[in-house]
Structures are given as C-alpha cells and as structure tokens.
Write a protein that holds these residues in place. Sequence first.
Motif, mmCIF file in Angstrom:
data_model
loop_
_atom_site.group_PDB
_atom_site.id
_atom_site.type_symbol
_atom_site.label_atom_id
_atom_site.label_comp_id
_atom_site.label_asym_id
_atom_site.label_seq_id
_atom_site.Cartn_x
_atom_site.Cartn_y
_atom_site.Cartn_z
ATOM 1 N N PRO A 125 0.819 -1.206 0.000
ATOM 2 C CA PRO A 125 0.000 0.000 0.000
ATOM 3 C C PRO A 125 0.858 1.262 0.000
ATOM 4 O O PRO A 125 1.966 1.273 0.543
ATOM 5 C CB PRO A 125 -0.806 -0.112 1.302
ATOM 6 N N LEU A 126 0.362 2.298 -0.633
ATOM 7 C CA LEU A 126 1.023 3.596 -0.606
ATOM 8 C C LEU A 126 1.244 4.019 0.843
ATOM 9 O O LEU A 126 0.338 3.902 1.664
ATOM 10 C CB LEU A 126 0.130 4.622 -1.310
ATOM 11 N N GLY A 127 2.469 4.475 1.136
ATOM 12 C CA GLY A 127 2.767 4.899 2.502
ATOM 13 C C GLY A 127 2.894 3.741 3.469
ATOM 14 O O GLY A 127 2.571 3.884 4.656
ATOM 15 N N ALA A 128 3.375 2.593 3.000
ATOM 16 C CA ALA A 128 3.426 1.387 3.838
ATOM 17 C C ALA A 128 4.188 1.616 5.130
ATOM 18 O O ALA A 128 3.753 1.190 6.213
ATOM 19 C CB ALA A 128 4.042 0.230 3.046
ATOM 20 N N ALA A 129 5.326 2.313 5.059
ATOM 21 C CA ALA A 129 6.122 2.542 6.273
ATOM 22 C C ALA A 129 5.363 3.411 7.268
ATOM 23 O O ALA A 129 5.367 3.148 8.476
ATOM 24 C CB ALA A 129 7.462 3.192 5.900
ATOM 25 N N LEU A 130 4.697 4.447 6.764
ATOM 26 C CA LEU A 130 3.881 5.315 7.619
ATOM 27 C C LEU A 130 2.775 4.514 8.300
ATOM 28 O O LEU A 130 2.547 4.627 9.504
ATOM 29 C CB LEU A 130 3.295 6.455 6.785
ATOM 30 N N LEU A 131 2.101 3.679 7.516
ATOM 31 C CA LEU A 131 0.984 2.892 8.036
ATOM 32 C C LEU A 131 1.443 1.887 9.090
ATOM 33 O O LEU A 131 0.785 1.713 10.120
ATOM 34 C CB LEU A 131 0.275 2.172 6.883
ATOM 35 N N ARG A 132 2.581 1.251 8.832
ATOM 36 C CA ARG A 132 3.108 0.275 9.805
ATOM 37 C C ARG A 132 3.420 0.955 11.135
ATOM 38 O O ARG A 132 3.158 0.412 12.208
ATOM 39 C CB ARG A 132 4.354 -0.416 9.241
ATOM 40 N N GLY A 133 4.006 2.145 11.060
ATOM 41 C CA GLY A 133 4.333 2.869 12.282
ATOM 42 C C GLY A 133 3.095 3.377 12.997
ATOM 43 O O GLY A 133 2.977 3.258 14.220
ATOM 44 N N LEU A 134 2.156 3.916 12.235
ATOM 45 C CA LEU A 134 0.950 4.502 12.808
ATOM 46 C C LEU A 134 0.083 3.457 13.506
ATOM 47 O O LEU A 134 -0.398 3.660 14.621
ATOM 48 C CB LEU A 134 0.154 5.202 11.709
ATOM 49 N N TYR A 135 -0.104 2.312 12.833
ATOM 50 C CA TYR A 135 -1.007 1.272 13.349
ATOM 51 C C TYR A 135 -0.266 0.095 13.974
ATOM 52 O O TYR A 135 -0.861 -0.960 14.219
ATOM 53 C CB TYR A 135 -1.934 0.789 12.234
ATOM 54 N N HIS A 136 1.051 0.270 14.223
ATOM 55 C CA HIS A 136 1.869 -0.731 14.930
ATOM 56 C C HIS A 136 1.794 -2.111 14.261
ATOM 57 O O HIS A 136 1.778 -3.143 14.954
ATOM 58 C CB HIS A 136 1.427 -0.834 16.399
ATOM 59 N N ARG A 137 1.725 -2.102 12.939
ATOM 60 C CA ARG A 137 1.642 -3.343 12.139
ATOM 61 C C ARG A 137 0.428 -4.201 12.490
ATOM 62 O O ARG A 137 0.370 -5.376 12.112
ATOM 63 C CB ARG A 137 2.913 -4.204 12.292
ATOM 64 N N HIS A 138 -0.504 -3.629 13.197
ATOM 65 C CA HIS A 138 -1.667 -4.405 13.628
ATOM 66 C C HIS A 138 -2.876 -4.068 12.751
ATOM 67 O O HIS A 138 -3.784 -3.342 13.151
ATOM 68 C CB HIS A 138 -1.971 -4.130 15.101
ATOM 69 N N TYR A 139 -2.845 -4.584 11.519
ATOM 70 C CA TYR A 139 -3.957 -4.445 10.579
ATOM 71 C C TYR A 139 -3.789 -5.501 9.490
ATOM 72 O O TYR A 139 -2.778 -6.222 9.466
ATOM 73 C CB TYR A 139 -4.010 -3.030 9.982
ATOM 74 N N TRP A 140 -4.763 -5.593 8.631
ATOM 75 C CA TRP A 140 -4.731 -6.587 7.570
ATOM 76 C C TRP A 140 -4.843 -5.895 6.217
ATOM 77 O O TRP A 140 -5.430 -4.817 6.100
ATOM 78 C CB TRP A 140 -5.872 -7.596 7.759
ATOM 79 N N GLU A 141 -4.262 -6.530 5.208
ATOM 80 C CA GLU A 141 -4.270 -5.987 3.842
ATOM 81 C C GLU A 141 -4.991 -6.954 2.909
ATOM 82 O O GLU A 141 -4.868 -8.178 3.040
ATOM 83 C CB GLU A 141 -2.835 -5.792 3.335
ATOM 84 N N LEU A 142 -5.704 -6.380 1.958
ATOM 85 C CA LEU A 142 -6.396 -7.194 0.963
ATOM 86 C C LEU A 142 -6.148 -6.586 -0.416
ATOM 87 O O LEU A 142 -6.806 -5.619 -0.815
ATOM 88 C CB LEU A 142 -7.897 -7.247 1.282
ATOM 89 N N PRO A 143 -5.163 -7.118 -1.162
ATOM 90 C CA PRO A 143 -4.894 -6.604 -2.506
ATOM 91 C C PRO A 143 -5.996 -7.036 -3.468
ATOM 92 O O PRO A 143 -6.526 -8.153 -3.368
ATOM 93 C CB PRO A 143 -3.555 -7.251 -2.875
ATOM 94 N N VAL A 144 -6.365 -6.161 -4.394
ATOM 95 C CA VAL A 144 -7.431 -6.470 -5.349
ATOM 96 C C VAL A 144 -6.944 -6.222 -6.774
ATOM 97 O O VAL A 144 -5.969 -5.510 -7.000
ATOM 98 C CB VAL A 144 -8.699 -5.637 -5.059
ATOM 99 N N LYS A 145 -7.664 -6.802 -7.734
ATOM 100 C CA LYS A 145 -7.185 -6.782 -9.118
ATOM 101 C C LYS A 145 -7.202 -5.398 -9.745
ATOM 102 O O LYS A 145 -6.523 -5.159 -10.739
ATOM 103 C CB LYS A 145 -8.003 -7.761 -9.961
ATOM 104 N N GLU A 146 -7.974 -4.459 -9.185
ATOM 105 C CA GLU A 146 -7.965 -3.098 -9.723
ATOM 106 C C GLU A 146 -6.660 -2.374 -9.411
ATOM 107 O O GLU A 146 -6.425 -1.271 -9.904
ATOM 108 C CB GLU A 146 -9.143 -2.283 -9.160
ATOM 109 N N GLY A 147 -5.801 -3.001 -8.583
ATOM 110 C CA GLY A 147 -4.495 -2.416 -8.299
ATOM 111 C C GLY A 147 -4.408 -1.718 -6.968
ATOM 112 O O GLY A 147 -3.362 -1.167 -6.619
ATOM 113 N N ASN A 148 -5.478 -1.732 -6.195
ATOM 114 C CA ASN A 148 -5.464 -1.104 -4.878
ATOM 115 C C ASN A 148 -5.238 -2.154 -3.792
ATOM 116 O O ASN A 148 -5.292 -3.360 -4.055
ATOM 117 C CB ASN A 148 -6.785 -0.378 -4.605
ATOM 118 N N VAL A 149 -4.992 -1.690 -2.577
ATOM 119 C CA VAL A 149 -4.903 -2.564 -1.412
ATOM 120 C C VAL A 149 -5.864 -2.029 -0.362
ATOM 121 O O VAL A 149 -5.756 -0.870 0.045
ATOM 122 C CB VAL A 149 -3.469 -2.607 -0.825
#
Length: 251
Positions: A184-208
């Motif tokens: 996801p865009l801003g992955a490092a920011l997101l990991r720090g903000l949410y303490h790596r405690h979330y889930w990702e779901l990539p989709v065929k349209e190219g988003n996560v």
Amino acid sequence: MTEERVERVLAEVHDDFGMIRVLEVDDYRFLEFGDAIEQSCTFTADPAWLEYDYTRAMLIGALCHEAPESALFMGLGAGTLTQACLKFLPLEDVEAIELRPDVPRLAMEYLGLADDPRLYIRIGDALELLDSAESADLIFVDLYTDTGPGVAHLAWNFLKSCQERLTPGGWLVINQWASDDGKPLGAALLRGLYHRHYWELPVKEGNVILIVPADLDQTLDFDALSERAEGLAPQLGYSLAALIKALRPAS
C-alpha cells in the motif's frame, strides 16, 4: 463480430475541482472525474450491487464487525458501497462526507442513491469535518480525485484520528493506492501509525484495502468473518470467499 458498446453522456457539470460526468453503457452507469477517470460503477437494476473487487473487499472490512449500528463514509462517489452497507448490514445511523456538492446530487438523480432516512450527507473536506463527525462502528476512507488518492491517504494525523473515532470493537477500512511492489502507498507510515496491527487485501484493480481494528487487543476472527460472508452470499449474488482467502497481515 462483437457489438460495439454505445456510450451515452447523461450529465456533465463543472465545479471548482474540475469536471464530473455521468455515463451510461448498456446496463451500467459510471461516475467520472476529470479526463475520463472512472470513480464509480453502478448496475442500474440494483444500485447496491458491487461490481468491482475493491468495493467487495471494503464490504469484507465491514463484515469484520459482528453487528455494526453506525458507519462513517469519507468519500461518497456513486454511493454503491454505502447502499450495499445500508441494505445488508444492521446499520441505524450512517454519515457520509463528500467534498463536491454535485456528487450526491448526481448520485441520487442518475446512479440510484436512495434517500434513506438513516443516511446523512455532509458537504466539505473530510480532513476538516472528521473532528465534528460522530464516532462509528465502521469508518471508510475512499478519498480519490481525478489524479489519484487525496492527501488524506498519507496524512498521519488524519489517519490516526480515523482510528480514534472508532467505537470499541470498530473497524477502519481504507481503499489505499498500491505501489509497484504491491504494497500500500505509505506502507512505512501505516506500519508505524497502526503498529503493524492491521490486515491488507490486494485487489485486481491495483489497490490494497486496509482493515484496521480500533485497538491492539482486537483481532480478526476469520472463521466468523467467513461465516457471515457465506450467509450473505445468496443475498449479495456473489461469493466473497476468494477475497477473504487473499487477506494477509500487514506487510
């Protein structure tokens, strides 16, 4: 020889942010911003039908909650996800924040957005209006322009406030742009903000799609999620099982 699809312009308006257009092609209507940048797709016969995987993935985020009563949508578009949530979830109070006043008007006039008494739409910038929004069991962030994701998608304070606005046990669902590496865009920011405690779901349209719990003690119950999705499948008209299998911990 394949039959050529006929594209019909139903509406076109210009505001301070550019052009908004509604197109009709066969049984579908599309909301476009700017130079043919598709924002939403509505199946005319059923405005609550979710045509794209990214909207179905965001619905999966909603199904992480056992029985949501309130929801906040930041970015309305054609309102298909909002309509699906109103139709299939036990929601009592739904708020949507939309930047452009013509978007909800066109959605109601051409894209089947119902005048539901549970739905309250506010016009303005989500970055400014979030603080005055009610807390919610579900919060959705889908703030895109004709050039890509809005600044809110990388705004630390805004994304932090979204999580803090959740009720206990609530879920934040973000339609995040994906980088070339699939993260996801801003992955490092997101990991720090949410303490790596979330889930990702990539989709065929190219988003996560990011699915973020209200706090660190909250976990995703995959069995309960799958059970809710399976029970809803006959009403939805499609299965969410393949998408649920693609869910992954924060990378």
